[in-house]
Design a protein around this motif. Structure first.
Motif, short mmCIF file in Angstrom:
data_model
loop_
_atom_site.label_atom_id
_atom_site.label_comp_id
_atom_site.label_asym_id
_atom_site.label_seq_id
_atom_site.Cartn_x
_atom_site.Cartn_y
_atom_site.Cartn_z
N GLY B 43 -0.64 29.92 -11.70
CA GLY B 43 0.50 29.24 -11.21
C GLY B 43 1.83 29.18 -12.36
O GLY B 43 2.76 29.43 -11.95
N HIS B 44 1.51 29.28 -13.66
CA HIS B 44 2.29 29.23 -14.55
C HIS B 44 2.50 30.48 -14.92
O HIS B 44 3.46 30.70 -15.94
CB HIS B 44 1.61 28.27 -15.87
CG HIS B 44 0.42 28.85 -16.28
ND1 HIS B 44 -0.65 28.86 -15.29
CD2 HIS B 44 0.22 29.20 -17.37
CE1 HIS B 44 -1.88 29.50 -16.07
NE2 HIS B 44 -1.36 29.68 -17.46
N PHE B 51 0.47 23.84 -4.93
CA PHE B 51 0.62 23.67 -3.70
C PHE B 51 0.37 24.79 -2.91
O PHE B 51 -0.32 24.66 -1.91
CB PHE B 51 2.15 23.37 -3.37
CG PHE B 51 2.44 21.86 -3.77
CD1 PHE B 51 2.26 21.02 -2.43
CD2 PHE B 51 2.99 21.50 -4.74
CE1 PHE B 51 2.65 19.75 -3.11
CE2 PHE B 51 3.30 20.26 -5.03
CZ PHE B 51 2.96 19.47 -4.11
N PHE B 93 -3.96 14.03 -11.76
CA PHE B 93 -2.70 14.05 -12.06
C PHE B 93 -2.18 12.81 -12.75
O PHE B 93 -1.50 12.87 -13.87
CB PHE B 93 -1.98 14.09 -10.84
CG PHE B 93 -0.81 14.65 -10.91
CD1 PHE B 93 -0.32 16.10 -10.52
CD2 PHE B 93 0.50 13.83 -11.44
CE1 PHE B 93 0.94 16.78 -10.75
CE2 PHE B 93 1.93 14.47 -11.53
CZ PHE B 93 1.98 15.68 -11.28
N LEU B 94 -2.50 11.56 -12.40
CA LEU B 94 -2.20 10.34 -13.12
C LEU B 94 -2.71 10.18 -14.57
O LEU B 94 -1.81 9.81 -15.47
CB LEU B 94 -2.57 9.15 -12.10
CG LEU B 94 -1.42 8.95 -11.15
CD1 LEU B 94 -2.07 7.69 -10.14
CD2 LEU B 94 -0.06 8.76 -11.37
N PHE B 107 5.31 9.42 -20.36
CA PHE B 107 4.39 9.73 -19.12
C PHE B 107 4.75 11.27 -18.75
O PHE B 107 5.75 11.67 -18.79
CB PHE B 107 4.84 8.69 -18.01
CG PHE B 107 3.80 9.02 -16.88
CD1 PHE B 107 2.60 8.52 -16.94
CD2 PHE B 107 4.35 9.66 -15.54
CE1 PHE B 107 1.59 8.73 -15.95
CE2 PHE B 107 3.44 9.61 -14.71
CZ PHE B 107 2.11 8.95 -14.87
N LEU B 108 3.80 12.07 -18.51
CA LEU B 108 3.61 13.33 -18.07
C LEU B 108 4.44 14.32 -19.20
O LEU B 108 4.41 15.46 -18.90
CB LEU B 108 4.29 13.46 -16.69
CG LEU B 108 3.76 13.20 -15.57
CD1 LEU B 108 4.80 13.31 -14.33
CD2 LEU B 108 2.60 14.19 -15.05
N ASN B 110 3.94 17.06 -21.77
CA ASN B 110 3.22 17.89 -22.23
C ASN B 110 2.56 18.07 -23.62
O ASN B 110 3.07 19.12 -24.33
CB ASN B 110 4.01 19.33 -22.09
CG ASN B 110 3.15 20.38 -21.61
OD1 ASN B 110 2.11 20.64 -21.90
ND2 ASN B 110 3.63 21.54 -20.83
N ALA B 126 1.29 26.95 -21.75
CA ALA B 126 2.06 26.12 -21.08
C ALA B 126 1.23 24.70 -20.93
O ALA B 126 1.66 23.83 -20.03
CB ALA B 126 2.16 26.64 -19.81
N ILE B 129 0.36 22.28 -17.99
CA ILE B 129 0.95 22.61 -16.40
C ILE B 129 -0.30 23.40 -15.59
O ILE B 129 -0.34 23.07 -14.62
CB ILE B 129 1.92 23.60 -16.60
CG1 ILE B 129 3.30 23.22 -16.94
CG2 ILE B 129 2.49 24.44 -15.37
CD1 ILE B 129 4.37 23.91 -17.39
N LEU B 132 -2.40 20.47 -14.30
CA LEU B 132 -1.68 19.68 -13.23
C LEU B 132 -1.85 20.54 -12.01
O LEU B 132 -1.89 20.00 -10.83
CB LEU B 132 -0.19 19.45 -13.47
CG LEU B 132 -0.01 18.46 -14.79
CD1 LEU B 132 1.36 18.11 -14.97
CD2 LEU B 132 -0.64 17.09 -14.46
N ASN B 133 -1.56 22.04 -12.17
CA ASN B 133 -1.86 22.98 -10.85
C ASN B 133 -2.96 22.56 -10.45
O ASN B 133 -3.15 22.47 -9.05
CB ASN B 133 -1.50 24.27 -11.42
CG ASN B 133 -0.16 24.63 -11.13
OD1 ASN B 133 0.44 24.27 -10.18
ND2 ASN B 133 0.39 25.79 -11.93
N ILE B 136 -3.13 19.33 -8.22
CA ILE B 136 -2.45 19.54 -7.11
C ILE B 136 -3.24 20.32 -5.87
O ILE B 136 -3.14 19.87 -4.96
CB ILE B 136 -0.94 19.93 -7.34
CG1 ILE B 136 -0.03 19.01 -8.15
CG2 ILE B 136 -0.29 20.24 -6.18
CD1 ILE B 136 1.05 19.37 -8.65
N LYS B 139 -5.90 18.42 -4.56
CA LYS B 139 -5.27 17.21 -3.52
C LYS B 139 -4.38 17.85 -2.14
O LYS B 139 -4.95 17.46 -1.28
CB LYS B 139 -4.02 16.46 -4.14
CG LYS B 139 -3.95 15.20 -4.23
CD LYS B 139 -2.71 14.74 -4.69
CE LYS B 139 -2.34 14.28 -3.25
NZ LYS B 139 -3.18 13.69 -2.45
N VAL B 140 -3.87 18.82 -2.51
CA VAL B 140 -3.49 19.70 -1.09
C VAL B 140 -4.35 20.19 -0.33
O VAL B 140 -4.42 20.25 0.94
CB VAL B 140 -2.20 20.72 -1.70
CG1 VAL B 140 -1.78 21.36 -0.52
CG2 VAL B 140 -1.09 19.91 -2.24
#
Lengths: 189, 164
Positions: B43-44, B51, B93-94, B107-108, B110, B126, B129, B132-133, B136, B139-140
């Motif tokens: 994704g990066h 997503f 993520f958190l 917070f968040l 990098n 990255a 990132i 986090l991808n 997500i 989750k999704v």
């Protein structure tokens, strides 16, 4: 700035009305007024995308909330055919079309990036700086997870809340229907 | 992909769609899964990310459900497990965000990019990132799968019973 304050005041008044009014329908309509005021504020502070999203969400939520609040069917107006009504409707419709035509004339030509027309626009900054600042080759991912990571966290929270709500509501409905059938939580298809 | 294409004995007609749909699903299922993982992990580097990758993963599961009925998909990803993946993605993520607050500016932040610098246009780059991808995507995928399951199958899977 004055218009901003006027709309802020409007939002606060509408919110107070929504909290204090004894009628559920008035509260829902006031809540809608809060949302629409907020979208206009977003328009004034230069966030048209958020304003558009807010309007769509507000209309959806308002329709659903009104539908939930009103128990009986919404009466449809049935009466003799009135020429005045037709003329008034067409007039307002024509005004709307003229308005949108005027707006469409001022839009930039198709294919021209709006961000190049504004000096120091954030889009240019993101495109220039995303690789150097985040090492991510995909600028979209860099914006989503680095510059605007809080937004992404909020979106994830929205999805999380949505699934919790769906599971809770539908589970209860299933449990009730299976209790009515008198078979407990049976296993079917 | 090393999948056998030999004719097999026709299975008895169970829940789900016809034999053709089932066979095509059987062939496509790993490909869709790998594609979803690929979209997530790169994704990066390329268009994509958590997503879309999560949506592709969820669509793979939903395809299995449509073709075979719920039981086969539940064997791969039971609803309780999907619920755990859902919460786990959010917590991951958190957690990464909180690590950014501990090791970096806020917070968040990098922080991995500072301690573990990578090379642009490589898979290891990255910083946080890609992590986090992945969060997500977990989750999704779990969320969409659960939503479709809850809306379509419409049956209880809570602790007091349900599908076993």
């Amino acid at each position: 700035m004055l218009t901003l304050y006027i709309f802020m005041f409007f939002i606060i008044v509408a919110a107070l009305v929504a909290v204090e009014t004894p009628h559920a329908l008035s509260a829902v309509v006031s809540l809608g007024a809060v949302g629409f005021g907020l979208s206009i504020v977003c328009l004034f502070i230069g966030a048209p995308d958020i304003a558009i999203t807010l309007v769509v969400v507000e209309i959806l939520v308002l329709i659903h909330m009104i539908r939930v609040t009103l128990k009986r069917e919404i009466p449809t107006i049935m009466g003799p055919f009135s020429r005045l009504n037709v003329i008034a409707t067409m007039l307002i419709f024509g005004l709307g079309v003229a308005f949108f035509y005027q707006v469409a004339l001022e839009l930039p030509p198709f294919g021209k990036a709006v961000m190049t027309m504004i000096e120091n626009s954030p889009s240019i900054y993101y495109l220039k700086e995303s690789l150097g600042q985040t090492e991510a080759a995909s600028a979209i991912t860099a914006v989503l997870l680095e510059f605007r990571a809080y937004d992404t966290l909020g979106e994830a929270t929205v999805i999380f809340t949505a699934i919790i709500g769906a599971v809770m509501l539908l589970q209860r409905r299933v449990r009730r229907s299976s209790e009515r059938k008198g078979e407990g939580n049976g296993n079917g298809a | 992909m090393g999948m056998e294409l030999k004719p097999r004995a026709i299975p008895p007609r169970g829940p789900g769609m016809s034999l053709i749909v089932k066979e095509v699903t059987r062939l496509l299922e790993p490909a869709i899964f790998i594609f979803g993982v690929y979209i997530t992990l790169t994704g990066h580097l390329t268009p994509g990310g958590g997503f879309p990758g999560g949506v592709i993963l969820a669509c793979g599961f939903i395809l299995v459900v449509l073709a075979y009925g719920g039981a086969r998909a539940f064997r791969r990803l039971p609803p309780e497990g999907a619920s755990k993946y859902d919460s786990g993605g959010a917590l991951l993520f958190l957690f990464i965000g909180a690590l950014g607050a501990i090791f970096g500016g806020g917070f968040l932040y990098n922080f991995l990019r500072v301690y573990l610098p990578g090379e642009p246009f490589h898979l290891k780059s990255a910083g946080t990132i890609p992590l986090l991808n992945i969060a997500i995507a977990m989750k999704v995928a779990a969320s969409l799968f659960l939503v479709v399951m809850v809306l379509t199958l419409f049956k209880p899977w809570s602790a007091e019973g349900g599908e076993r």
